[in-house]
Design a protein around this motif. Structure first.
Motif, PDB file in Angstrom:
ATOM      1  N   PHE A  61      -0.407   8.080   1.782  1.00 55.91           N
ATOM      2  CA  PHE A  61      -0.120   6.763   1.212  1.00 55.91           C
ATOM      3  C   PHE A  61      -0.381   6.706  -0.297  1.00 55.91           C
ATOM      4  O   PHE A  61      -0.121   5.687  -0.923  1.00 55.91           O
ATOM      5  CB  PHE A  61      -0.941   5.677   1.927  1.00 55.91           C
ATOM      6  CG  PHE A  61      -0.452   5.393   3.316  1.00 55.91           C
ATOM      7  CD1 PHE A  61       0.589   4.505   3.522  1.00 55.91           C
ATOM      8  CD2 PHE A  61      -1.010   6.029   4.406  1.00 55.91           C
ATOM      9  CE1 PHE A  61       1.054   4.236   4.798  1.00 55.91           C
ATOM     10  CE2 PHE A  61      -0.557   5.778   5.694  1.00 55.91           C
ATOM     11  CZ  PHE A  61       0.481   4.881   5.897  1.00 55.91           C
TER      12      PHE A  61
ATOM     13  N   CYS B 224      -2.147  12.414  -4.003  1.00 57.91           N
ATOM     14  CA  CYS B 224      -2.351  12.770  -2.601  1.00 57.91           C
ATOM     15  C   CYS B 224      -3.278  13.984  -2.502  1.00 57.91           C
ATOM     16  O   CYS B 224      -4.251  13.975  -1.740  1.00 57.91           O
ATOM     17  CB  CYS B 224      -0.995  13.071  -1.953  1.00 57.91           C
ATOM     18  SG  CYS B 224      -1.072  13.653  -0.255  1.00 57.91           S
TER      19      CYS B 224
ATOM     20  N   ILE C 147     -11.824   9.014   5.174  1.00 57.08           N
ATOM     21  CA  ILE C 147     -10.597   8.228   5.353  1.00 57.08           C
ATOM     22  C   ILE C 147     -10.791   6.840   4.754  1.00 57.08           C
ATOM     23  O   ILE C 147      -9.906   6.321   4.060  1.00 57.08           O
ATOM     24  CB  ILE C 147     -10.206   8.159   6.841  1.00 57.08           C
ATOM     25  CG1 ILE C 147      -9.714   9.542   7.305  1.00 57.08           C
ATOM     26  CG2 ILE C 147      -9.128   7.100   7.078  1.00 57.08           C
ATOM     27  CD1 ILE C 147      -9.540   9.667   8.803  1.00 57.08           C
ATOM     28  N   GLY C 148     -11.943   6.239   4.994  1.00 54.20           N
ATOM     29  CA  GLY C 148     -12.237   4.937   4.381  1.00 54.20           C
ATOM     30  C   GLY C 148     -12.226   5.013   2.865  1.00 54.20           C
ATOM     31  O   GLY C 148     -11.721   4.109   2.190  1.00 54.20           O
TER      32      GLY C 148
ATOM     33  N   ALA D 291      -3.875   9.724   5.876  1.00 52.18           N
ATOM     34  CA  ALA D 291      -4.327   8.655   4.984  1.00 52.18           C
ATOM     35  C   ALA D 291      -3.911   8.954   3.547  1.00 52.18           C
ATOM     36  O   ALA D 291      -3.445   8.061   2.821  1.00 52.18           O
ATOM     37  CB  ALA D 291      -5.843   8.489   5.076  1.00 52.18           C
TER      38      ALA D 291
ATOM     39  N   MET E 238       0.812  -1.198   0.000  1.00 53.75           N
ATOM     40  CA  MET E 238       0.000   0.000   0.000  1.00 53.75           C
ATOM     41  C   MET E 238       0.851   1.255   0.000  1.00 53.75           C
ATOM     42  O   MET E 238       0.381   2.313  -0.373  1.00 53.75           O
ATOM     43  CB  MET E 238      -0.925  -0.006   1.216  1.00 53.75           C
ATOM     44  CG  MET E 238      -1.937   1.103   1.185  1.00 53.75           C
ATOM     45  SD  MET E 238      -3.337   0.697   2.222  1.00 53.75           S
ATOM     46  CE  MET E 238      -3.343   2.113   3.274  1.00 53.75           C
TER      47      MET E 238
ATOM     48  N   ILE F 287      -8.595   5.165   1.661  1.00 52.90           N
ATOM     49  CA  ILE F 287      -7.979   3.836   1.743  1.00 52.90           C
ATOM     50  C   ILE F 287      -8.478   2.944   0.616  1.00 52.90           C
ATOM     51  O   ILE F 287      -7.688   2.246  -0.037  1.00 52.90           O
ATOM     52  CB  ILE F 287      -8.245   3.210   3.130  1.00 52.90           C
ATOM     53  CG1 ILE F 287      -7.484   4.000   4.202  1.00 52.90           C
ATOM     54  CG2 ILE F 287      -7.862   1.733   3.159  1.00 52.90           C
ATOM     55  CD1 ILE F 287      -7.891   3.666   5.631  1.00 52.90           C
TER      56      ILE F 287
ATOM     57  N   ASP G 254      -3.575   0.267  -6.133  1.00 48.78           N
ATOM     58  CA  ASP G 254      -2.536  -0.759  -5.929  1.00 48.78           C
ATOM     59  C   ASP G 254      -2.878  -2.020  -6.714  1.00 48.78           C
ATOM     60  O   ASP G 254      -2.002  -2.640  -7.308  1.00 48.78           O
ATOM     61  CB  ASP G 254      -2.389  -1.079  -4.452  1.00 48.78           C
ATOM     62  CG  ASP G 254      -1.680   0.010  -3.664  1.00 48.78           C
ATOM     63  OD1 ASP G 254      -1.141   0.947  -4.299  1.00 48.78           O
ATOM     64  OD2 ASP G 254      -1.694  -0.061  -2.414  1.00 48.78           O
TER      65      ASP G 254
ATOM     66  N   ILE H 298      -6.844   4.017  -2.687  1.00 53.74           N
ATOM     67  CA  ILE H 298      -5.431   3.628  -2.753  1.00 53.74           C
ATOM     68  C   ILE H 298      -5.308   2.129  -3.006  1.00 53.74           C
ATOM     69  O   ILE H 298      -4.493   1.694  -3.826  1.00 53.74           O
ATOM     70  CB  ILE H 298      -4.686   4.057  -1.467  1.00 53.74           C
ATOM     71  CG1 ILE H 298      -4.564   5.586  -1.446  1.00 53.74           C
ATOM     72  CG2 ILE H 298      -3.318   3.405  -1.381  1.00 53.74           C
ATOM     73  CD1 ILE H 298      -4.044   6.156  -0.141  1.00 53.74           C
ATOM     74  N   LYS H 299      -6.145   1.327  -2.343  1.00 57.58           N
ATOM     75  CA  LYS H 299      -6.108  -0.129  -2.568  1.00 57.58           C
ATOM     76  C   LYS H 299      -6.506  -0.471  -4.001  1.00 57.58           C
ATOM     77  O   LYS H 299      -5.916  -1.353  -4.619  1.00 57.58           O
ATOM     78  CB  LYS H 299      -7.021  -0.849  -1.573  1.00 57.58           C
ATOM     79  CG  LYS H 299      -6.436  -0.933  -0.187  1.00 57.58           C
ATOM     80  CD  LYS H 299      -7.332  -1.729   0.742  1.00 57.58           C
ATOM     81  CE  LYS H 299      -6.686  -1.870   2.096  1.00 57.58           C
ATOM     82  NZ  LYS H 299      -7.494  -2.656   3.024  1.00 57.58           N
TER      83      LYS H 299
ATOM     84  N   SER I 165     -11.799  14.030  -0.501  1.00 55.92           N
ATOM     85  CA  SER I 165     -12.305  13.665   0.824  1.00 55.92           C
ATOM     86  C   SER I 165     -12.895  14.879   1.532  1.00 55.92           C
ATOM     87  O   SER I 165     -13.855  14.747   2.300  1.00 55.92           O
ATOM     88  CB  SER I 165     -11.197  13.042   1.672  1.00 55.92           C
ATOM     89  OG  SER I 165     -10.200  13.998   1.970  1.00 55.92           O
TER      90      SER I 165
END
Length: 185
Positions: A89, A96, A168-169, A86, A1, A172, A179, A175-176, A103
């Protein structure tokens, strides 16, 4: 991550992102207070204008806007701290910033929705006896409207916290997803 892109360029962005989040939160406060001023000008004339030391000539919608900005800008900076951690990442500084600003929009939408929900459902709530006696003592003519405006304010702060957690969720998740696309490619 977390990839091997240098962290420093993303960290350098943070003051600008905090400033943007603070400005957006302040503008949200201006809009929010225009709605709540419509619901109860007494909430401002008997409470908020005194709390924020608004001069007499601005004890109107202009003053409500000033109060809204002052009461909200700091929430943007405060919410920006965990959200930015968060977003750090993300793979690039641009990503970013994009995730951070996206967000921020999520937080604003959720705060407004929950704040308006508080306004809609406040007639079905019972004010505390402390509120009722304080409203009488302050000379509130329409305590129901005063209560509705105050409830909207309280729910908006709650909405900001809920929005931050969801944002924040969302970061994440994004980003996942990025990835996984990188792994496939």
């Amino acid at each position: 991550m977390f990839d091997d892109t240098p962290l420093m360029p993303k960290i350098v962005l943070l003051p600008f992102l905090f400033a943007a989040a603070s400005l957006i939160a302040g503008l949200y406060g201006v809009l929010h207070n225009q709605i709540s001023y419509t619901v109860s000008h007494e909430y401002f004339s008997l409470f908020k204008f005194n709390q924020f030391a608004i001069e007499d000539q601005f004890r109107n919608r202009i003053g409500a806007s000033v109060v809204g900005f002052y009461a909200s800008w700091w929430m943007g900076a405060l919410m920006g701290i965990p959200v930015s951690l968060a977003a750090l990442f993300a793979s690039t500084p641009r990503r970013c910033a994009t995730l951070f600003l996206g967000s921020t929009v999520i937080v604003v939408i959720i705060a407004l929705t929950i704040g308006l929900g508080g306004l809609v459902f406040s007639p079905f709530m019972t004010p505390s006896s402390g509120f009722t006696s304080a409203a009488e003592k302050a000379g509130v003519i329409d305590p129901s409207a005063f209560f509705r405006a105050g409830t909207m304010h309280d729910f908006s702060y709650l909405g900001s916290i809920v929005g931050m957690v969801i944002a924040i969720g969302w970061i994440i998740m994004k980003i996942k997803q990025a990835d996984k696309k990188t792994e496939i490619a």
